[in-house]
Motif scaffolding. Structure first.
Motif, PDB file in Angstrom:
ATOM      1  N   ASN A 234      -2.538  24.607   3.850  1.00  0.00           N
ATOM      2  CA  ASN A 234      -3.430  25.548   3.165  1.00  0.00           C
ATOM      3  C   ASN A 234      -4.370  24.830   2.199  1.00  0.00           C
ATOM      4  OD1 ASN A 234      -2.301  27.832   4.450  1.00  0.00           O
ATOM      5  ND2 ASN A 234      -0.617  27.860   2.960  1.00  0.00           N
ATOM      6  N   THR A 235      -3.825  23.942   1.384  1.00  0.00           N
ATOM      7  CA  THR A 235      -4.651  23.250   0.395  1.00  0.00           C
ATOM      8  C   THR A 235      -5.174  21.909   0.889  1.00  0.00           C
ATOM      9  OG1 THR A 235      -2.707  22.169  -0.581  1.00  0.00           O
ATOM     10  CG2 THR A 235      -3.337  24.318  -1.467  1.00  0.00           C
ATOM     11  N   ARG A 236      -4.675  21.472   2.062  1.00  0.00           N
ATOM     12  CA  ARG A 236      -5.069  20.178   2.642  1.00  0.00           C
ATOM     13  C   ARG A 236      -4.750  19.024   1.683  1.00  0.00           C
ATOM     14  NH1 ARG A 236      -5.286  20.849   7.758  1.00  0.00           N
ATOM     15  NH2 ARG A 236      -6.562  18.958   7.949  1.00  0.00           N
ATOM     16  N   THR A 237      -3.608  19.120   1.032  1.00  0.00           N
ATOM     17  CA  THR A 237      -3.213  18.082   0.079  1.00  0.00           C
ATOM     18  C   THR A 237      -1.864  17.479   0.468  1.00  0.00           C
ATOM     19  OG1 THR A 237      -2.196  19.744  -1.354  1.00  0.00           O
ATOM     20  CG2 THR A 237      -4.474  19.090  -1.865  1.00  0.00           C
ATOM     21  N   TYR A 238      -1.658  16.257  -0.008  1.00  0.00           N
ATOM     22  CA  TYR A 238      -0.408  15.535   0.209  1.00  0.00           C
ATOM     23  C   TYR A 238       0.385  15.504  -1.099  1.00  0.00           C
ATOM     24  CZ  TYR A 238      -2.493  13.810   4.551  1.00  0.00           C
ATOM     25  OH  TYR A 238      -3.073  13.715   5.797  1.00  0.00           O
ATOM     26  N   ARG A 239       1.710  15.519  -0.964  1.00  0.00           N
ATOM     27  CA  ARG A 239       2.590  15.375  -2.126  1.00  0.00           C
ATOM     28  C   ARG A 239       3.837  14.626  -1.673  1.00  0.00           C
ATOM     29  NH1 ARG A 239       2.908  20.943  -1.037  1.00  0.00           N
ATOM     30  NH2 ARG A 239       1.487  21.343  -2.758  1.00  0.00           N
ATOM     31  N   LEU A 240       4.653  14.178  -2.622  1.00  0.00           N
ATOM     32  CA  LEU A 240       5.876  13.459  -2.286  1.00  0.00           C
ATOM     33  C   LEU A 240       6.825  14.355  -1.505  1.00  0.00           C
ATOM     34  CD1 LEU A 240       6.588  11.539  -5.617  1.00  0.00           C
ATOM     35  CD2 LEU A 240       5.526  10.655  -3.529  1.00  0.00           C
TER      36      LEU A 240
ATOM     37  N   ARG B 242       0.818  -1.207   0.000  1.00  0.00           N
ATOM     38  CA  ARG B 242       0.000   0.000   0.000  1.00  0.00           C
ATOM     39  C   ARG B 242       0.855   1.261   0.000  1.00  0.00           C
ATOM     40  NH1 ARG B 242      -4.844  -1.815   4.179  1.00  0.00           N
ATOM     41  NH2 ARG B 242      -6.248  -2.646   2.564  1.00  0.00           N
ATOM     42  N   LEU B 243       1.986   1.206   0.722  1.00  0.00           N
ATOM     43  CA  LEU B 243       2.882   2.365   0.734  1.00  0.00           C
ATOM     44  C   LEU B 243       3.451   2.610  -0.658  1.00  0.00           C
ATOM     45  CD1 LEU B 243       4.442   4.588   2.148  1.00  0.00           C
ATOM     46  CD2 LEU B 243       6.168   2.879   2.786  1.00  0.00           C
ATOM     47  N   MET B 244       3.874   1.540  -1.333  1.00  0.00           N
ATOM     48  CA  MET B 244       4.397   1.698  -2.685  1.00  0.00           C
ATOM     49  C   MET B 244       3.332   2.264  -3.618  1.00  0.00           C
ATOM     50  SD  MET B 244       7.451   0.742  -2.263  1.00  0.00           S
ATOM     51  CE  MET B 244       7.647   0.692  -0.494  1.00  0.00           C
ATOM     52  N   THR B 245       2.096   1.761  -3.481  1.00  0.00           N
ATOM     53  CA  THR B 245       0.998   2.251  -4.313  1.00  0.00           C
ATOM     54  C   THR B 245       0.714   3.720  -4.033  1.00  0.00           C
ATOM     55  OG1 THR B 245       0.010   0.029  -4.283  1.00  0.00           O
ATOM     56  CG2 THR B 245      -1.407   1.841  -4.983  1.00  0.00           C
ATOM     57  N   LEU B 246       0.779   4.119  -2.760  1.00  0.00           N
ATOM     58  CA  LEU B 246       0.570   5.515  -2.390  1.00  0.00           C
ATOM     59  C   LEU B 246       1.611   6.413  -3.049  1.00  0.00           C
ATOM     60  CD1 LEU B 246      -0.486   7.911  -0.648  1.00  0.00           C
ATOM     61  CD2 LEU B 246       1.035   7.079   1.175  1.00  0.00           C
ATOM     62  N   LEU B 247       2.880   6.015  -2.972  1.00  0.00           N
ATOM     63  CA  LEU B 247       3.947   6.826  -3.547  1.00  0.00           C
ATOM     64  C   LEU B 247       3.806   6.926  -5.065  1.00  0.00           C
ATOM     65  CD1 LEU B 247       6.990   5.567  -1.432  1.00  0.00           C
ATOM     66  CD2 LEU B 247       5.613   7.623  -1.075  1.00  0.00           C
ATOM     67  N   GLU B 248       3.445   5.805  -5.709  1.00  0.00           N
ATOM     68  CA  GLU B 248       3.236   5.828  -7.153  1.00  0.00           C
ATOM     69  C   GLU B 248       2.072   6.736  -7.525  1.00  0.00           C
ATOM     70  OE1 GLU B 248       2.677   1.723  -8.015  1.00  0.00           O
ATOM     71  OE2 GLU B 248       4.822   1.274  -8.131  1.00  0.00           O
ATOM     72  N   HIS B 249       1.000   6.713  -6.717  1.00  0.00           N
ATOM     73  CA  HIS B 249      -0.171   7.546  -6.986  1.00  0.00           C
ATOM     74  C   HIS B 249       0.187   9.033  -6.883  1.00  0.00           C
ATOM     75  CE1 HIS B 249      -4.342   8.827  -7.145  1.00  0.00           C
ATOM     76  NE2 HIS B 249      -4.194   9.462  -5.992  1.00  0.00           N
ATOM     77  N   LEU B 250       0.932   9.398  -5.839  1.00  0.00           N
ATOM     78  CA  LEU B 250       1.323  10.797  -5.682  1.00  0.00           C
ATOM     79  C   LEU B 250       2.305  11.229  -6.767  1.00  0.00           C
ATOM     80  CD1 LEU B 250       1.684  11.118  -1.803  1.00  0.00           C
ATOM     81  CD2 LEU B 250      -0.161  11.983  -3.256  1.00  0.00           C
ATOM     82  N   ALA B 251       3.124  10.301  -7.248  1.00  0.00           N
ATOM     83  CA  ALA B 251       4.040  10.620  -8.339  1.00  0.00           C
ATOM     84  C   ALA B 251       3.270  10.945  -9.613  1.00  0.00           C
ATOM     85  CB  ALA B 251       4.998   9.458  -8.578  1.00  0.00           C
ATOM     86  N   GLN B 252       2.147  10.265  -9.795  1.00  0.00           N
ATOM     87  CA  GLN B 252       1.334  10.487 -10.995  1.00  0.00           C
ATOM     88  C   GLN B 252       0.464  11.736 -10.884  1.00  0.00           C
ATOM     89  OE1 GLN B 252      -0.849   6.830 -11.326  1.00  0.00           O
ATOM     90  NE2 GLN B 252       0.877   5.677 -12.179  1.00  0.00           N
ATOM     91  N   THR B 253      -0.107  11.977  -9.710  1.00  0.00           N
ATOM     92  CA  THR B 253      -1.058  13.083  -9.552  1.00  0.00           C
ATOM     93  C   THR B 253      -0.399  14.394  -9.129  1.00  0.00           C
ATOM     94  OG1 THR B 253      -1.495  12.509  -7.234  1.00  0.00           O
ATOM     95  CG2 THR B 253      -2.893  11.472  -8.918  1.00  0.00           C
ATOM     96  N   GLY B 254       0.794  14.324  -8.562  1.00  0.00           N
ATOM     97  CA  GLY B 254       1.451  15.529  -8.062  1.00  0.00           C
ATOM     98  C   GLY B 254       1.038  15.859  -6.641  1.00  0.00           C
ATOM     99  N   GLU B 255      -0.268  15.947  -6.402  1.00  0.00           N
ATOM    100  CA  GLU B 255      -0.788  16.161  -5.061  1.00  0.00           C
ATOM    101  C   GLU B 255      -2.229  15.667  -5.016  1.00  0.00           C
ATOM    102  OE1 GLU B 255      -0.335  20.353  -4.478  1.00  0.00           O
ATOM    103  OE2 GLU B 255      -2.221  20.831  -5.471  1.00  0.00           O
ATOM    104  N   ALA B 256      -2.704  15.352  -3.826  1.00  0.00           N
ATOM    105  CA  ALA B 256      -4.062  14.826  -3.688  1.00  0.00           C
ATOM    106  C   ALA B 256      -4.542  15.011  -2.262  1.00  0.00           C
ATOM    107  CB  ALA B 256      -4.104  13.351  -4.074  1.00  0.00           C
ATOM    108  N   THR B 257      -5.853  15.153  -2.099  1.00  0.00           N
ATOM    109  CA  THR B 257      -6.448  15.265  -0.771  1.00  0.00           C
ATOM    110  C   THR B 257      -6.569  13.876  -0.148  1.00  0.00           C
ATOM    111  OG1 THR B 257      -8.701  15.023  -1.618  1.00  0.00           O
ATOM    112  CG2 THR B 257      -7.789  17.266  -1.497  1.00  0.00           C
TER     113      THR B 257
END
Length: 268
Positions: free
Chosen positions: A72-78, A24-39
């Motif tokens: 401020n944006t309540r988002t996560y990024r790498l 799940r951690l690997m999937t999370l990192l891959e997802h953030l790499a693709q989206t840039g940032e996400a809530t």
């Protein structure tokens, strides 16, 4: 929404030995790499993960610096820590090619065999070798493995770990003795590691094979973390303290130049 309760989710993760959490951690990192940032909600939905699991995963990744959170944006990024790890890996990939010509020059200067190794568990694995042209010399091969506690490069690499990491790796391990000089007790090895950290280099005093000595130093990446170690091996009949000093100075210059080319500290 997943129908399992939080308690069931924890039990499932535990019974899987932590593999599910790692995936799940690997999937999370891959997802953030693709989206840039996400809530948080977007991450939980995209990964089809229960809110409780997503929260714990993000909290752990954020605490370790692999994920950043924007208030401020309540988002996560790498996070920066992921970049640092990637930089270390990149430097390690380029290391043998970068070091080999400099190792050859060092071997020509000292007349001795020069080796480059990295740490794998409790073994040092040789990445590159510049062999001495003298009849009496150390003979080794790329890819060979030796117990780290018995070699100069291995002890230097061990000294780059934290005390906690060392205790974890050495817990329950019997240190094999190869010669009468092998450091085969944990207290003796830890004392030697502290000495290496203080003086900045390590030595092999015929600890793996009788008749061979060496001087070794860590090679650090751009972030200051050791990515490998380099050594000059000297047959005992040619070894004395003056030779050791001269070899150490030459090795210091070579290591510094390797680090400079890898983007580390300036050359001496």
């Amino acid at each position: 929404m997943n129908s399992r309760t939080a308690g069931q989710e924890v039990e499932t993760a535990s019974s899987g030995g932590g593999v599910k959490s790692a995936d799940r951690l690997m999937t999370l990192l891959e997802h953030l790499a693709q989206t840039g940032e996400a809530t948080f909600s977007a991450i939980s939905a995209a990964l089809t993960m229960p809110n409780s699991s997503a929260y714990q995963l993000l909290r752990t990744a954020h605490r370790r610096g692999f994920v950043d959170f924007d208030e401020n944006t309540r988002t996560y990024r790498l996070g920066l820590r992921l970049w640092e790890v990637a930089q270390s890996f990149s430097g390690n990939l380029d290391l043998p090619g970068t070091a080999q010509p400099l190792m050859t020059d060092l071997s020509d200067e000292t007349g001795e065999t020069v080796q480059l190794a990295r740490l794998d568990g409790l073994e040092n694995v040789y990445l590159a070798i510049a062999e001495s042209k003298q009849p009496m010399k150390l003979v080794s091969t790329v890819g060979a493995r030796l117990p780290a506690h018995t070699t100069g490069v291995g002890k230097v690499l061990l000294s780059g770990l934290t005390d906690e990491q060392l205790r974890t790796r050495l817990e329950g391990v019997t240190l094999q003795r190869f010669t009468r000089n092998t450091l085969h007790s944990l207290p003796d090895l830890m004392t030697e590691i502290q000495r290496i950290r203080k003086q900045g280099y390590g030595e092999d005093n015929e600890e793996y094979v009788v008749g061979c000595r060496c001087v070794a130093m860590a090679v650090r990446g751009g972030n200051g973390i050791p990515v490998a170690a380099m050594s000059v091996s000297i047959p005992t009949p040619r070894f004395n303290r003056t030779i050791a000093r001269d070899v150490r100075l030459a090795l210091t210059r070579t290591v510094a130049e390797v680090e400079r080319r890898l983007g580390g500290r300036p050359a001496i």
